[in-house]
Motif scaffolding. Structure first.
Motif, short mmCIF file in Angstrom:
data_model
loop_
_atom_site.label_atom_id
_atom_site.label_comp_id
_atom_site.label_asym_id
_atom_site.label_seq_id
_atom_site.Cartn_x
_atom_site.Cartn_y
_atom_site.Cartn_z
N GLN A 3 -9.86 1.03 -2.08
CA GLN A 3 -9.85 1.75 -3.36
C GLN A 3 -8.60 2.59 -3.40
O GLN A 3 -8.43 3.51 -2.60
CB GLN A 3 -11.10 2.61 -3.48
N VAL A 5 -5.67 5.04 -5.15
CA VAL A 5 -5.47 6.12 -6.12
C VAL A 5 -4.00 6.52 -6.09
O VAL A 5 -3.47 6.87 -5.03
CB VAL A 5 -6.35 7.35 -5.81
N SER A 7 -0.82 8.97 -7.48
CA SER A 7 -0.55 10.31 -7.97
C SER A 7 0.95 10.56 -7.90
O SER A 7 1.70 9.77 -7.32
CB SER A 7 -1.30 11.36 -7.15
N CYS A 22 0.35 6.50 -3.10
CA CYS A 22 -0.73 5.52 -3.23
C CYS A 22 -1.62 5.70 -2.01
O CYS A 22 -1.20 5.42 -0.88
CB CYS A 22 -0.15 4.11 -3.28
N SER A 25 -8.91 5.38 -0.42
CA SER A 25 -10.09 6.16 -0.06
C SER A 25 -11.08 5.31 0.73
O SER A 25 -12.12 5.79 1.12
CB SER A 25 -10.77 6.70 -1.32
N GLY A 112 -4.95 0.11 -8.19
CA GLY A 112 -5.26 1.46 -8.60
C GLY A 112 -5.21 1.57 -10.12
O GLY A 112 -4.90 0.59 -10.81
N GLN A 113 -5.47 2.76 -10.62
CA GLN A 113 -5.52 3.00 -12.06
C GLN A 113 -4.16 3.31 -12.66
O GLN A 113 -3.98 3.17 -13.88
CB GLN A 113 -6.48 4.15 -12.37
#
Length: 121
Positions: A3, A5, A7, A22, A25, A112-113
């Motif tokens: 997973q 994420v 930022s 990147c 999690s 990721g998003q």
């Protein structure tokens, strides 16, 4: 399960820099190929950088300005982006896949998003 994420995005003036992160999690990223992609408004998603088995790849559009790196202790892959220009404005995403020859394909499995990067004065 991987997973991801991202930022580190934001609004930056032309010529500025950002470092995108990147993070996983779930599973460790140590043995995955990690790719960075971007999609600008009205354009197709573009694979811009990749790291796998110690090798790195950069698209011509970012070569010399972007640097990909891996911090295994933090389970994080970074994309340092320098000398940003308005045409770099896009949503930047990272993705993971089994080890591969970077640049040979961009259809990664785990995504990721994304994080928005906007370059404007």
């Amino acid at each position: 399960q991987v997973q991801l994420v991202e930022s580190g995005g934001g609004l930056v003036q032309p010529g500025g820099s950002l470092r995108l992160s990147c993070v996983s999690s779930g599973s460790t990223l140590d043995y995955y190929a990690i790719g960075w992609f971007r999609q600008a408004p009205g354009k197709e998603r573009e694979g811009i950088s990749c790291i796998s088995d110690g090798s790195t790849y950069y698209a011509d559009s970012v070569k010399g300005r972007f640097t990909i790196s891996r911090d295994k202790a933090k389970n994080t892959v970074y994309l340092q982006i320098n000398r940003l220009q308005p045409e770099d404005t896009a949503v930047y995403s990272c993705a993971a896949d089994t080890p591969l020859k970077c640049g040979s394909r961009w259809n990664f499995i785990h995504w990721g998003q994304g994080t928005q990067v906007t370059v404007s004065s």
